[in-house]
Design an enzyme around this catalytic site. Sequence first.
Site, PDB file in Angstrom:
ATOM      1  N   ILE A 142      -4.269   4.496   0.452  1.00  0.00           N
ATOM      2  CA  ILE A 142      -4.844   4.757   1.773  1.00  0.00           C
ATOM      3  C   ILE A 142      -6.052   5.675   1.668  1.00  0.00           C
ATOM      4  O   ILE A 142      -7.020   5.554   2.417  1.00  0.00           O
ATOM      5  CB  ILE A 142      -3.776   5.379   2.699  1.00  0.00           C
ATOM      6  CG1 ILE A 142      -2.576   4.444   2.833  1.00  0.00           C
ATOM      7  CG2 ILE A 142      -4.357   5.688   4.072  1.00  0.00           C
ATOM      8  CD1 ILE A 142      -1.362   5.093   3.468  1.00  0.00           C
ATOM      9  N   TYR A 189       0.838  -1.200   0.000  1.00  0.00           N
ATOM     10  CA  TYR A 189       0.000   0.000   0.000  1.00  0.00           C
ATOM     11  C   TYR A 189       0.867   1.242   0.000  1.00  0.00           C
ATOM     12  O   TYR A 189       2.027   1.225   0.407  1.00  0.00           O
ATOM     13  CB  TYR A 189      -0.943   0.009   1.200  1.00  0.00           C
ATOM     14  CG  TYR A 189      -0.281   0.196   2.544  1.00  0.00           C
ATOM     15  CD1 TYR A 189      -0.138   1.473   3.110  1.00  0.00           C
ATOM     16  CD2 TYR A 189       0.182  -0.885   3.279  1.00  0.00           C
ATOM     17  CE1 TYR A 189       0.456   1.657   4.347  1.00  0.00           C
ATOM     18  CE2 TYR A 189       0.774  -0.718   4.523  1.00  0.00           C
ATOM     19  CZ  TYR A 189       0.909   0.553   5.052  1.00  0.00           C
ATOM     20  OH  TYR A 189       1.500   0.736   6.277  1.00  0.00           O
ATOM     21  N   CYS A 190       0.292   2.349  -0.479  1.00  0.00           N
ATOM     22  CA  CYS A 190       0.942   3.653  -0.441  1.00  0.00           C
ATOM     23  C   CYS A 190      -0.162   4.711  -0.358  1.00  0.00           C
ATOM     24  O   CYS A 190      -1.322   4.387  -0.095  1.00  0.00           O
ATOM     25  CB  CYS A 190       1.848   3.871  -1.657  1.00  0.00           C
ATOM     26  SG  CYS A 190       0.998   3.791  -3.243  1.00  0.00           S
ATOM     27  N   THR A 191       0.165   5.965  -0.594  1.00  0.00           N
ATOM     28  CA  THR A 191      -0.806   7.049  -0.402  1.00  0.00           C
ATOM     29  C   THR A 191      -1.998   6.945  -1.344  1.00  0.00           C
ATOM     30  O   THR A 191      -3.150   6.924  -0.913  1.00  0.00           O
ATOM     31  CB  THR A 191      -0.117   8.408  -0.602  1.00  0.00           C
ATOM     32  OG1 THR A 191       1.026   8.481   0.243  1.00  0.00           O
ATOM     33  CG2 THR A 191      -1.062   9.549  -0.279  1.00  0.00           C
TER      34      THR A 191
END
Length: 619
Positions: free
Chosen positions: A248, A217-219
């Site tokens: 996210i 996951y990342c932003t």
Amino acid sequence: MADTTPQSQSQGEDQYGVLLYYKYTQITDLDSLFSFYESNCNSLSLLGRVRLSPHGVNVTVGGKLSSLEKHVAAVKSNALFEGTDFKLATCDHPVDDKVAKECGFTSLSIRIVKELVTLSSDPLLKSPEISNAGRHLTAAEFHSALQGTGPLLEKDSPTCNEDLVLLDARNLYETRIGKFHAPNVETLDPGIRQYSDLPSWIDDKSEQLKGKRVLMYCTGGIRCEMASAYIRSKGAGFENVFQLFGGIQRYLEQFPDGGFFKGKNFVFDHRISVGSSDPNIIGTCLLCGSSFDDYSSRCRCAHCRMLVLVCDSCRMEDALYVCELCQKYGKGVQSVPSLENGKTQVLSLQEEHKLVSLDTKFSPQLPWSHGNESPRKLRILCLHGFRQNASSFKGRTASLAKKLKNIVELVFVDAPHELPFIYQPCITESHGECASSSLQQTHPPSQNCRKKFAWLVAPDFNVSGEVDWKIANGSFDPLQYLQQTDGFDVSLAYLKSLFSQKGPFDGILGFSQGAAMAALVSAQQERLKSEMDFRFVILCSGFAIKLAEFECQAINCPSLHIFGSDHGKDRQIANQASRDLASLFDDGCSVIIEHDSGHIIPTRSPYIDEIRNFLHRFL
């Protein structure tokens, strides 16, 4: 029923918002797409960043909500953007000019770039095929997988979470204020300064990832696209990689209470961070350890410029801070450059929160770029040739420094081995014959001569330093450099000290014997990590010497080799000697520039353009 009075309509039209989206797709006409964004964004008064590449687009813009909706409608009309996830959020209008400017929200910046996100600082590392990226999971699917009830899990396995790994693809300063946490799921935080450090971390942890089901996951999702493809490119055992679609941001929209995400989501716009309804803070002040997660003060590490959390009570005007990564590598007790009379200011880990420099302005040219800041200059340590010094080498490279001044800061130092002055005695003739008694043993006063230094010396070198002057043994020997094989350990220890006290440095530039020294250091790059971190070497008129350090496999350090061609005028270092040095480096990591300008570093076209091209890959 919604309020549709003129007053409410006016408020809705004036409401501010931020729009984020990216799309990986083949773009054949970049100029037309550039013109579209330039025209559309300017007409709608949108501010922010638009990045275009042959492989897609990455956009973060802000403006009136109504204008952003019009922009989305215009983009959707282009078939290139079919299936694009447009993330539109309402927010307050930027009020902090400093934060807005740093995040690029006070102007519109549209650029054509090589890559939408830079996966690696190695300019010759081929990017993985984005078509090989990990499978997208919706927020609900991602949540179920962390719960142990999702479709990734084997139906009849009571311990199916044991081979599940949760991988955060973001930078350390982002993870310090918010991250996923799920019971019984192994979580990996790479703790990296910048995204381009992630491939090296993945390489180091490949055994830990092999055979596992990796949830990334990342932003907003874009960093996971390339990183997941990189993991999957490793082949058998790395197939099961999944990524949170929409990042996210989409997860928090689906789970407003935060779900498995704790803390706040760091974002690269004026909002700084976005949280859930959960008020708990997971960030802590760098100095006192109290709960704190507000980056609005924009406090940064004095060494690497990474954002750090410093609470209101501990923050002092002009104070210098050292991030946890620099502390880890011993930077916390080392010198930090200052501009007052060329002196340095020393930080103590125990007292750094008390240190305030009221009379100086801290302005180091440090190399790293974080988030959406414009790249900083590359800092390059310059090693002069045999029987030279920092001052003379600085003079000889003045043209180079001038032409690279916008992207590079050159740092010059004297080598550690001081050499005696060499002079030819004056010989007079007596009756047509050379009379030994007529040798004039005089030499210029030492105070009129600048000291000369070397990185490597001959085995019979006198280290006592008692002899200021030495009579030349004979005429100049163009192959004398082959006999200068001692002194490496002393020079290496000296360079380690320089990196500690004057670093960090992005690269090392060496000329002649300085190039030989830089090549020896690059051969030990892996072993010297944390003591001498650098990303590339530039070897000018270089040569290899017979030391054990070169008796190894091909050197993998990215390198630029600059030397005279076969028909050039370099009468000191032969073309073949420089070619032999270049051959010690991995073919996939080295670039060669041959010129016809003698024993110098050429600064005219096309050579300077090739040098710039090499350096731009590290910005």
